[in-house]
Design a protein around this motif. Structure first.
Motif: not given
Length: 158
Positions: A119, A111-116
């Motif tokens: 997302n 999971f390369d995205e920001r942990h918002t």
């Protein structure tokens, strides 16, 4: 049948794929079944293992198709080399044995995205859609992440 048992041995006992090339292993198999052709490491990794994986996924999907309700648990973490992962597990009452709760691991994904919350909810929505759980999902339990983004995840996921 021997190929399937070989795969089961590798997977369940955590043997390396290279076991099929081990001289003493090959000698043992030849003694037990002289006509059996032991698959190469390449055949195991590029053909037999993907077939087993796909059969397992179909079996899990079939099982989940026959349940009326599913809960998901998910956990996220960052590895020592700073790679982010999220795992998802489905929990349900076994359709064959109505007194038993069963769990199946749906995956562990990078999971390369920001942990918002946006997302994370998109990731969970994709997982739910991939496993066809949209109308069966009752609860999603996440880890106790310290970021406040996870707090709004419940509202965005609905």
């Amino acid at each position: 049948m021997i190929d399937q048992q070989l795969l089961k041995m590798i997977v369940k006992e955590y043997h390396p794929f290279s076991v099929v090339g081990d001289v003493e292993f090959r000698n043992l198999i030849k003694m037990l079944c002289p006509n059996y052709l032991i698959p190469s490491r390449k055949t195991v990794t590029q053909s037999l293992m993907p077939q087993l994986f796909n059969m397992t996924v179909e079996c899990v999907k079939d099982t989940l198709n026959n349940v009326s309700a599913v809960c998901l648990t998910t956990d996220g973490w960052i590895s020592r080399n700073n790679l982010s992962f999220i795992s998802v597990t489905a929990h349900f009452i076994d359709p064959k044995n109505q007194t038993q709760i069963s769990s199946v691991f749906l995956g562990c994904n990078s999971f390369d995205e920001r942990h918002t919350s946006d997302n994370l909810s998109r990731f969970l929505r994709n997982t739910v859609d991939e496993w066809n759980l949209c109308h069966k999902l009752t609860t999603v339990v996440t880890d106790n992440a310290s970021n406040k983004e996870v707090d709004s995840l419940q509202l965005k996921f609905r």
